[in-house]
Design a protein around this motif. Sequence first.
Motif, PDB file in Angstrom:
ATOM      1  N   LEU A 103      -7.779   7.287   6.609  1.00 38.31           N
ATOM      2  CA  LEU A 103      -7.673   5.874   6.288  1.00 38.31           C
ATOM      3  C   LEU A 103      -8.921   5.115   6.735  1.00 38.31           C
ATOM      4  O   LEU A 103      -9.476   5.382   7.802  1.00 38.31           O
ATOM      5  CB  LEU A 103      -6.450   5.256   6.968  1.00 38.31           C
ATOM      6  CG  LEU A 103      -5.082   5.898   6.705  1.00 38.31           C
ATOM      7  CD1 LEU A 103      -4.019   5.202   7.534  1.00 38.31           C
ATOM      8  CD2 LEU A 103      -4.734   5.851   5.227  1.00 38.31           C
ATOM      9  N   LEU A 108      -7.930   6.829   1.795  1.00 42.98           N
ATOM     10  CA  LEU A 108      -7.352   5.572   1.325  1.00 42.98           C
ATOM     11  C   LEU A 108      -8.069   4.395   1.977  1.00 42.98           C
ATOM     12  O   LEU A 108      -8.340   4.407   3.176  1.00 42.98           O
ATOM     13  CB  LEU A 108      -5.863   5.531   1.667  1.00 42.98           C
ATOM     14  CG  LEU A 108      -5.000   4.523   0.892  1.00 42.98           C
ATOM     15  CD1 LEU A 108      -5.003   4.848  -0.591  1.00 42.98           C
ATOM     16  CD2 LEU A 108      -3.577   4.517   1.434  1.00 42.98           C
ATOM     17  N   ASP A 122      -5.601   1.072  -1.982  1.00 40.32           N
ATOM     18  CA  ASP A 122      -4.158   1.297  -2.107  1.00 40.32           C
ATOM     19  C   ASP A 122      -3.472   0.338  -3.067  1.00 40.32           C
ATOM     20  O   ASP A 122      -2.273   0.466  -3.315  1.00 40.32           O
ATOM     21  CB  ASP A 122      -3.492   1.227  -0.730  1.00 40.32           C
ATOM     22  CG  ASP A 122      -3.378  -0.189  -0.191  1.00 40.32           C
ATOM     23  OD1 ASP A 122      -4.295  -1.004  -0.460  1.00 40.32           O
ATOM     24  OD2 ASP A 122      -2.387  -0.498   0.497  1.00 40.32           O
ATOM     25  N   TRP A 124       1.082   6.191  -0.921  1.00 39.53           N
ATOM     26  CA  TRP A 124      -0.009   7.109  -1.261  1.00 39.53           C
ATOM     27  C   TRP A 124       0.055   8.416  -0.469  1.00 39.53           C
ATOM     28  O   TRP A 124      -0.817   9.267  -0.605  1.00 39.53           O
ATOM     29  CB  TRP A 124      -1.354   6.423  -1.031  1.00 39.53           C
ATOM     30  CG  TRP A 124      -1.635   5.378  -2.063  1.00 39.53           C
ATOM     31  CD1 TRP A 124      -1.220   4.075  -2.056  1.00 39.53           C
ATOM     32  CD2 TRP A 124      -2.360   5.563  -3.273  1.00 39.53           C
ATOM     33  NE1 TRP A 124      -1.656   3.439  -3.194  1.00 39.53           N
ATOM     34  CE2 TRP A 124      -2.360   4.317  -3.959  1.00 39.53           C
ATOM     35  CE3 TRP A 124      -3.025   6.646  -3.851  1.00 39.53           C
ATOM     36  CZ2 TRP A 124      -2.984   4.137  -5.182  1.00 39.53           C
ATOM     37  CZ3 TRP A 124      -3.663   6.468  -5.086  1.00 39.53           C
ATOM     38  CH2 TRP A 124      -3.634   5.231  -5.736  1.00 39.53           C
ATOM     39  N   VAL A 137       0.322   2.408   2.778  1.00 39.25           N
ATOM     40  CA  VAL A 137      -0.019   3.805   3.028  1.00 39.25           C
ATOM     41  C   VAL A 137       1.078   4.746   2.557  1.00 39.25           C
ATOM     42  O   VAL A 137       0.814   5.808   1.973  1.00 39.25           O
ATOM     43  CB  VAL A 137      -0.293   4.016   4.532  1.00 39.25           C
ATOM     44  CG1 VAL A 137      -0.617   5.478   4.819  1.00 39.25           C
ATOM     45  CG2 VAL A 137      -1.430   3.123   4.999  1.00 39.25           C
ATOM     46  N   LEU A 168      -7.853   0.399   2.815  1.00 34.26           N
ATOM     47  CA  LEU A 168      -6.919  -0.699   3.023  1.00 34.26           C
ATOM     48  C   LEU A 168      -7.697  -1.974   3.319  1.00 34.26           C
ATOM     49  O   LEU A 168      -8.725  -1.925   3.997  1.00 34.26           O
ATOM     50  CB  LEU A 168      -5.991  -0.394   4.210  1.00 34.26           C
ATOM     51  CG  LEU A 168      -5.293   0.962   4.196  1.00 34.26           C
ATOM     52  CD1 LEU A 168      -4.660   1.237   5.554  1.00 34.26           C
ATOM     53  CD2 LEU A 168      -4.237   0.993   3.105  1.00 34.26           C
ATOM     54  N   THR A 173       1.228  11.450   6.303  1.00 35.43           N
ATOM     55  CA  THR A 173      -0.116  10.922   6.090  1.00 35.43           C
ATOM     56  C   THR A 173      -1.170  11.608   6.956  1.00 35.43           C
ATOM     57  O   THR A 173      -2.304  11.174   7.011  1.00 35.43           O
ATOM     58  CB  THR A 173      -0.145   9.421   6.386  1.00 35.43           C
ATOM     59  OG1 THR A 173       0.322   9.212   7.723  1.00 35.43           O
ATOM     60  CG2 THR A 173       0.732   8.655   5.422  1.00 35.43           C
TER      61      THR A 173
END
Length: 493
Positions: free
Chosen positions: A407, A362, A330, A338, A335, A364, A402
Amino acid sequence: MSGMHSFVAWTAFALLASTIDARPQVHRHRRPHGQGTASADDLYTAVATPTATATNFPSLSIQLSHYSLSSTAPYGFTASGFAAAPTVTHSRGQPYANASSTASPIGQPNSPYPLNDTDSASATSSKYPAKFRGVNLGSWLVLESWMTPDVFQGTDAVDQWTFDSTDGAEARLQQHWSTYITEGDFQNMSSWGINAVRIPIGYWAYNNSGADAYLEMAIGWARQHGIWVMIDCHGSPGSQNGAEHSGHAGAVSWQSDDNLQLSISVLQTIAAKYGAMQYSDVVMGIELVNEPKIGSDANSLATTQAWAAQAYHAVRAAAENKALYILHHDGFTGVQSWAAVGAELNSNSSPFSDEDQGTFALDLHLYQNQDPADKALTLDQHIAKACAYPSTDLLLPSNTSTASLPLFVGEFSAQISIPNTTDGIWTPGLVEGTRKVFEAQIDAFEHSLQGWFVWSLKQGGDTGAWSLEAIMENVYAGDTISKRKYPGICPFG
């Protein structure tokens, strides 16, 4: 040289060794921040969030058919017996022509574990674990001097670029690659309950370095021991962040010259090889770029996201296995920034279904040892911070945009500041505190995410909390990673 930034001496590099008190290992930051640069935590609020939506997402024009590789090899590979990279021309839809797809490590046989002959999607998403519980193989195929100082001993190198230009670099690399990570490590990880590894590799591995042969061997070991593999393009052309762990410390030139083109070309090579169905039972994801620095002195967020879309489509087209996760870090922008990208790229897939789990995701990185403010936290405050992750924008924003963006936490650490510890000794207080904060973090991640990967399996000869090996020996002491000594440490509803 064309398509890459020139080397700039990085005399300002510092590892901020005094900012982490938890012992028993040398105190060094995994992710040092340059003077005047916001910390990772600061960037979540300091960087402007784009207003792009699925209907106005910007596009980026990259003419891959016109790409050609410089005849001068990157990262000093002309030294110590490395041959200069030949000039090649890339054609659209074909993998990077200079990939080392059949290389084997010098003095080592090809992987003893044959590829399966899967020719369907039977060994893909339906076999993914409910949660990926993983670890990074840091400073193996991408060197980091603070983690493996012995490799750098006797040189003035500060990163992979300068190291590979030193006398004897090839022999040192082969020794390091063949001994630092072995099949025994995969056997140990499996016994601990680890079911995934994230393997950092640099783009130069697909020039002429030989590192890809060791990646291929590691994938064979992973298959043998029931471990999934995420391939992480940790170092990108031009350096995506100017940090040592990108391979080249100094200027950030990833979005200059032909570097974005080269990035996609290398990623196509990785996808064409490891996205083949023969690897569908072991390779679960490909990460497009690691920790791109976003800011006025570095990379544009809009350009980064437009490139992410193009790279995603290029990798997905090159990979036969459509169940692969295709990840992007990211850039420490959070978050929320994106969400629109994920909504657009995943609009035609069902990311949480067995039928088509291949999707944009994504990555992180959530460290509690990078921000100076974390140094002042008590153990209970560290735990509370971890337990709060799912209720904050760091992991799960309040809006629902999201839902189509899986994630992962690709990096975090149990290395924090815990008072009353003794250098070099795992005191009872350090053991208890490390176990509590580690369990709190992974509980939070498993509550909200697809998976996590702790940094790192090893830290050279040190035996502290940066090393999962040390944690499993001194803190878990025979327990598996899923065993909870402090169940319910995070009061999730």
